[in-house]
Motif scaffolding. Structure first.
Motif: not given
Length: 503
Positions: A231-249
């Motif tokens: 947790d000292k070096w990874v990024g942290v995010g949030s997802l609202p469900n279990f679907k696969k998510t692919t985006n340009h962010e």
């Protein structure tokens, strides 16, 4: 209007239900007043009266109330009587309404507004105080935690009474509080267990509530003890469900550069680069643990503190292990290529231990990384990830005031004062077979790997198991998270050397 009144009643009931209590005096009074308005409206609807002017065929009119004649506002005797009667029902002075010549509907609306102001929120004017049951639960919970060495900030009043009692004694007190009149103190332990087991699935019962609080607080205490480093070096995010998510962010840059716009010219639109994108997806990891019937009878209440702390360690270690496996196993990622390869230009071909020369070479490789459009990213490192046994050499290089030059002289250390995070993690050692070189890494913090949590919840969920049938009290422990490689351009691997710490 009728729907509005019913909704207000429902809000009062829902608030009390959510707090697992009966309506208090103020809520009951407001509920009854609302019911009076509802009955009044329904009565008018059934009689077809509303605000219609009375006719001769409607029979004898109500006696005009005392004081109603003094207002020459165009009211009929029936209208004035209804307004005065309505106000009297709600302990409201009708004088102002009659002087203003307000209609019956307007007066009713004004009374509703007054009630709504008293209900914002419904219980805002009520000071909810703890009852003896709440105080007992907190004291018993903190007493158990203190008994088994779990740190408690500001222990509840009376917790010292319960830090030496047995689980049987706590169970008896819970049962006696909820089933007054029954003699539980002379029951054998098997019968007491049977009573408590039946209460385990009752959401309002004190005994399982105390066990739940002990389990959850012990889990949090266990998390605070963990020494994991991911947790000292990874990024942290949030997802609202279990679907696969692919985006340009996840694109490191947009590619290209801003274009010059001539006078009166149009701004060119950006078209996203058509390249493979990382797929983010959550998975569920979990287990159960049980305080068995045997443990209950043997008064092994310490399981409620030790097991949750072990599960906290399991949760943290599972995430830590999965993150470092991505680095050590070097499998193919979202674009079909290995994370580290000569093609990507993010790995040294020959492994070394930390040296000035190897660090400079890795900084060069990081700086030469390009985005998906082929443009330079101009990255600078702020992170080193090394196995146990390499940290001392690396810190000596990074933090010494001077360095030894090839000309056998001392020079100012160019790395001194740079804001590097050094993560030394034994997981790297553990994931490499003995006798093999152990890799180490340079990168950009928060950019290489990301952990997404369901709705941002970083801690595991602990709940009483809804599946009956086991001899004991069962809890489910589960955690929803997903780990994704974001930007392979942001990390450089040094294949490393074998670490021999033997004497």
């Amino acid at each position: 209007m009728l729907k509005k009144l019913i909704a207000m009643q429902k809000r009062i009931m829902d608030t009390a239900k959510a707090e697992k209590r009966e309506l208090n005096e103020g809520e009951q009074r407001d509920f009854n007043l609302l019911q009076s308005l509802i009955d009044n409206i329904r009565s008018e609807e059934n009689n077809g009266q509303g605000n219609a002017k009375p006719t001769e065929n409607q029979g004898e009119q109500p006696t005009e109330p005392e004081g109603a004649r003094q207002f020459d506002t165009g009211y009929s005797a029936n209208d004035a009587a209804q307004i005065t009667s309505l106000c009297r029902s709600f302990n409201v002075d009708a004088t102002e309404y009659l002087q203003k010549g307000m209609s019956l509907d307007s007066v009713r609306a004004a009374i509703i507004d007054e009630l709504m102001n008293r209900q914002k929120p419904v219980s805002s004017h009520i000071q909810v105080t703890d009852d003896e049951g709440d105080k007992f639960r907190r004291a018993a919970t903190d007493g158990i935690l203190l008994r088994y060495g779990v740190s408690v900030q500001n222990p509840s009043e009376g917790s010292n009474i319960y830090n030496g009692v047995t689980i049987r004694e706590i169970a008896i007190e819970c049962l006696e509080r909820e089933h007054g009149g029954q003699d539980f103190r002379h029951m054998n332990i098997e019968d007491i267990y049977s009573h408590c087991y039946r209460e385990f699935y009752n959401p309002t019962s004190a005994f399982p509530s105390i066990l739940d609080d002990v389990v959850k607080k012990s889990y949090v205490a266990g998390l605070q003890k963990q020494k994991t480093q991911f947790d000292k070096w990874v990024g942290v995010g949030s997802l609202p469900n279990f679907k696969k998510t692919t985006n340009h962010e996840y694109l490191m840059s947009l590619g290209g550069e801003l274009e010059q716009v001539k006078e009166n010219g149009e701004l060119p639109a950006y078209t996203p680069v058509d390249v493979p994108m990382p797929e983010r997806q959550l998975k569920t990891y979990g287990r159960q643990f049980t305080m068995t019937r045997e443990a209950f009878i043997n008064d092994d209440i310490g399981l409620l503190t030790t097991m949750p702390q072990r599960y906290a360690a399991l949760s943290a270690n599972t995430q830590n292990k999965l993150v470092y496996q991505i680095l050590t196993q070097n499998k193919k990622i979202y674009d079909g290529k290995a994370l580290f390869s000569a093609e990507r230009g993010n790995t040294l071909q020959k492994g070394t231990k930390p040296t000035i020369e190897s660090i400079e070479r890795m900084i060069y490789l990081l700086g030469m990384q390009k985005d998906e459009a082929g443009d330079q990213l101009m990255l600078m490192p702020d992170l080193f990830i090394v196995p146990l046994g390499m940290g001392t050499d690396l810190r000596t290089i990074l933090y010494s005031p001077t360095i030894h030059t090839p000309e056998n002289t001392q020079a100012v250390n160019p790395y001194l004062g740079m804001n590097f995070t050094v993560v030394e993690d034994t997981t790297l050692n553990a994931q490499v077979k003995a006798g093999n070189p152990v890799p180490w890494f340079m990168g950009v913090k928060g950019e290489t790997i990301q952990i997404d949590y369901l709705n941002g919840q970083k801690e595991a969920t602990i709940r009483r198991s809804e599946q009956a049938g086991k001899l004991g009290f069962v809890w489910d422990v589960y955690h929803d998270f997903g780990i994704t490689v974001k930007h392979p351009q942001t990390i450089i691997r040094n294949p490393g050397v074998e670490i021999d710490m033997s004497e």
